[in-house]
Write an enzyme that holds these catalytic residues in place. Structure first.
Site, mmCIF file in Angstrom:
data_model
loop_
_atom_site.group_PDB
_atom_site.id
_atom_site.type_symbol
_atom_site.label_atom_id
_atom_site.label_comp_id
_atom_site.label_asym_id
_atom_site.label_seq_id
_atom_site.Cartn_x
_atom_site.Cartn_y
_atom_site.Cartn_z
ATOM 1 N N PHE A 133 32.357 -13.164 32.051
ATOM 2 C CA PHE A 133 32.580 -14.624 31.923
ATOM 3 C C PHE A 133 34.018 -14.984 32.364
ATOM 4 C CE2 PHE A 133 33.974 -18.165 29.361
ATOM 5 C CZ PHE A 133 33.238 -19.187 29.903
ATOM 6 N N GLN A 134 34.114 -15.980 33.240
ATOM 7 C CA GLN A 134 35.356 -16.301 33.753
ATOM 8 C C GLN A 134 35.973 -15.204 34.507
ATOM 9 O OE1 GLN A 134 37.467 -18.783 30.891
ATOM 10 N NE2 GLN A 134 36.494 -20.529 31.470
ATOM 11 N N MET A 506 45.308 -42.622 57.046
ATOM 12 C CA MET A 506 45.762 -41.639 58.413
ATOM 13 C C MET A 506 44.300 -41.206 59.054
ATOM 14 S SD MET A 506 47.995 -40.593 60.265
ATOM 15 C CE MET A 506 49.783 -40.228 59.348
#
Lengths: 610, 172
Positions: A133-134, A506
């Site tokens: 996880f993560q 731009m």
């Protein structure tokens, strides 16, 4: 307080194991190493993998933590902190998404040579490679966006990695360094090793510049009839003394000087010898001088494509001197005649020494002719625009930015200016002039929209009493608008000026000039009410839509002792000029409608002269 | 400035033996669009702290100088030499070449192997594995000759290189 006591080295000396390095939980070793490196502020965001570090932060009071609202913003804030102080910025993010969110900021810092340390959490070593996880392969992902990175695998590597990381970040050409910290490393015990006890790999680019190369450069400068200094961020990075010496060298030689976007403030922006910025949206006089010079002295600048325009037509007749701390920048884009590898500050010092050895300058008269030519170019007044002065006239973006500059200057306060990316950035680059270095905070190399607001956070944290402005576009600023939360939490009196033209300006300009005015997806639809948005973030919200409101609104914002968001509603279709279209040479600039006729004529005359 | 002709270069590096060091070098080449024709890497000092990396790359002399300067910036890289530019050098590689054939082609393959001083390191009734060391060109010609004679598989090491004479990568 017990934790604090453990962290002082004296308490260890009475212990039986005084000879061995002191052992502490890894997170506390980290805090102590950061402290030894002089860290005062960390910009970060907590998460599972960095909880031990946040716990160690909680238990000490030497290092302050600033809680941002997104990890990208943490990096930009740290960049601005570093840029505006000359110190190393420090970021703390968690594993997985925390680290990947930081990637844009790291690359931004790499491109603009900003010294940073990014501490990222990582899953415990035993889980690495398990798709935990993560979990992210953070060192793999950040390898190309950092100067160097570490994955700390053994407790005894922790303190040395931190110390070496700071050395790498700040030495040579500065840049971001990431340290990935598995949770078992920060939870488990680790020995503390002082910086002085850490073997460092020698940083590149710190060697003394070659004196003979400097001598040859100065000899060419003395023979020059149309010389030009072209200075960049390297001079700012070389420090205040380098900027002071640059002023001395420019005065001593009497040469004109132009600067890159990254180099603002190294030389006073309002001095007569200063020609302003060169490059794509640079000053007419700066670009034509670059095109026509016979000796070009590049100091701490890297011939970026936004500076050079068409490479084979760049400054075609000049003898080129290139001083840079990073040897790989020399001859990378433009072949040069006299390279000098080394710190810009030291090279400037040596140039002064060599120049003063034989101060007689044989071509003063020719230099007068060169100045005469430059003044002719300058007389075109390339930034001039026409603003309807009627009270109910719509404000032009140039006018808005020009007035912000003038009114901020009137306050007499030390002012730091950040920008987002786009037209407003280029107008700010054109209209703002800086007396001192480290005051201009912008994303140059990477062109990161959403840079300005978190950068303003970093600058205001570093300089609580200074006036900090973010010149923004409505599209860019929405990319990190959540930082209004950080601004509110820390009561940062940042002034966010949104130059609101309802377009990604731009993009719109390039679509008009290059894509047959097909404004594909560049309209800022469904914008928030920025005044109400400000109020919901506990800031003051102001708006100006007509000329008669402009000055009063800007003044009210500058005078307010707290965060302000100013929605400056400007004309929608304004283009940023002058402009070198991509693929064109410096003498093929497009001028604004006000200068076009005269400009074309002056260009031809100029070309005959140089 | 006149465009110089592109050519091949052998670049040798001494690199700290740390995790990710090779990825850093290879990533630099791919990220900046440089070509890697061959790559060899192995620890070379007595404690296994440093590895030597040999890269054969292509480009104009200016490209090669830029590659060298870029590689020099990498923190774990302690030494960079362009062996092609820095004086005479020896560059060799080793290949193992498997040939499956019988009758006349098999005899012919063995004959050519002898002429090339290739060693048969594995022999069965129907196959040979030849081991051959030499310059890249020599290996290329041998492989071409084996092609009609039952060549089925090739494994090459890539180039290892060192400068001639008493000079070392440290003294270049």
């Amino acid at each position: 307080m017990g934790e604090q006591d453990k962290m002082t080295p004296q308490t260890a000396s009475s212990a039986p194991d005084a000879q061995k390095p002191q052992t502490l939980p890894g997170a506390e070793v980290l805090m102590r190493a950061l402290d030894e490196q002089g860290v005062e502020v960390i910009f970060g965001y907590p998460g599972g993998a960095v909880l031990p570090i946040y716990d160690a932060l909680f238990k000490q009071n030497r290092i302050r933590h600033v809680l941002v609202r997104h990890e990208q913003a943490a990096v930009h804030a740290a960049e601005a902190y570093a840029r505006s102080t000359g110190k190393v910025g420090v970021v703390l993010v968690t594993s997985g998404p925390g680290a990947t969110n930081a990637v844009t900021g790291l690359l931004d810092a790499l491109m603009d040579s900003i010294p940073l340390i990014c501490l990222s959490g990582q899953v415990p070593s035993s889980l690495i490679g398990n798709d935990a996880f993560q979990e992210a392969d953070t060192t793999g992902i950040t390898r190309p966006v950092t100067k160097y990175n570490y994955l700390v695998r053994r407790p005894e590597d922790l303190a040395p990695a931190v110390h070496e990381a700071f050395t790498i970040a700040r030495s040579g050409r500065p840049g971001p360094v990431l340290i990935d910290l598995p949770k078992n490393i920060t939870v488990g015990d680790a020995p503390y090793v002082a910086a002085s006890q850490t073997p460092m790999r020698v940083a590149k680019g710190t060697a003394e510049p070659d004196r003979e190369a400097v001598k040859r450069a100065v000899a060419a400068m003395k023979k020059a009839r149309r010389p030009l200094f072209y200075t960049g961020g390297g001079v700012i990075n070389a420090g205040p003394k380098a900027c002071e010496n640059l002023r001395k060298l420019v005065k001593l030689t009497g040469f004109p000087i132009t600067s890159t976007l990254m180099g603002f403030g190294a030389y006073p922006g309002n001095d007569k010898q200063y020609l302003g910025m060169l490059g794509m949206h640079g000053m007419y006089e700066a670009n034509l001088a670059t095109h026509g010079c016979d000796v070009l002295i590049a100091l701490g600048s890297r011939f970026d494509d936004r500076v050079t325009g068409r490479v084979d037509a760049f400054s075609p007749d000049s003898f080129k001197i290139h001083a840079d701390i990073d040897a790989s920048q020399i001859n990378k884009i433009i072949p040069v005649d006299q390279p000098i590898v080394g710190d810009a500050g030291r090279i400037i010092e040596m140039m002064i020494e060599e120049w003063e050895k034989e101060p007689a300058y044989a071509h003063q008269a020719d230099l007068a002719a060169w100045w005469e030519q430059i003044e002719a170019w300058r007389a075109l007044d390339c930034l001039r625009f026409s603003q309807d002065q009627a009270p109910d006239a719509v404000i032009k973006p140039q006018k808005a930015i020009q007035r912000i500059y003038e009114l901020a200057r009137e306050t007499g306060r030390d002012t730091y200016v950040s920008t987002e990316v786009g037209q407003h950035q280029m107008w700010a680059a054109q209209f703002f002039r800086f007396d001192d270095p480290n005051r201009w905070l912008t994303s140059g190399g990477l062109g990161t929209m959403g840079y300005g607001l978190p950068a303003a956070v970093g600058a205001q944290i570093a300089h609580p009493d200074a006036l900090v402005l973010d010149i923004a576009g409505e599209a860019s600023t929405l990319m990190n608008i959540q930082e209004l939360g950080t601004i509110a939490q820390y009561r940062l009196p940042v002034k966010l000026f949104i130059i609101n033209n309802h377009y990604m300006g731009m993009v719109r300009q390039w679509q008009e000039l290059l894509h047959g005015s097909r404004y594909s997806e560049s309209y800022s639809d469904a914008l928030p009410d920025f005044v109400k948005l400000a109020e919901s973030f506990h800031a003051k919200g102001l708006r100006a839509t007509r000329m008669e409101e402009l000055d009063d609104t800007i003044r009210a914002a500058l005078e307010h002792d707290g965060p302000v968001v100013v929605d400056l509603c400007v004309t929608e279709g304004e283009n940023c000029f002058p402009m070198i279209p991509s693929g064109a040479a410096h003498n093929e600039m497009i001028l604004g409608p006000d200068q076009e006729e005269r400009g074309a004529k002056v260009t031809r005359e100029g070309m005959m002269l140089v | 400035m006149q465009q110089e002709a592109p050519g091949s270069a052998v670049i040798s590096l001494l690199v700290d033996n740390e995790s990710g060091a090779l990825a850093r070098i290879v990533g630099l080449f791919s990220g900046r669009g440089y070509n890697i024709r061959s790559l060899t890497v192995a620890p070379v000092d007595e404690h296994g702290m440093q590895s030597r990396v040999n890269i054969v790359t292509t480009g104009t002399p200016a490209d090669i100088r830029q590659i060298k300067a870029q590689v020099e910036r990498l923190v774990p890289v302690s030494r960079v030499a362009d062996l092609t530019a820095d004086g005479p050098h020896v560059a060799r590689e080793m290949a193992m070449i498997k040939v499956v054939s019988s009758g006349e082609p098999r005899t012919e393959a063995l004959r050519i192997a002898q002429a090339f001083r290739a060693r048969a390191v594995d022999t069965t009734a129907s196959s040979f594995v030849f081991e051959l060391t030499g310059s890249t060109d020599k290996l290329d010609s041998f492989i071409e000759l084996m092609r009609p004679l039952g060549l089925v598989e090739v494994s090459r090491t890539g180039v290892a290189a060192i400068c001639r004479g008493p000079q070392t990568i440290q003294s270049l």
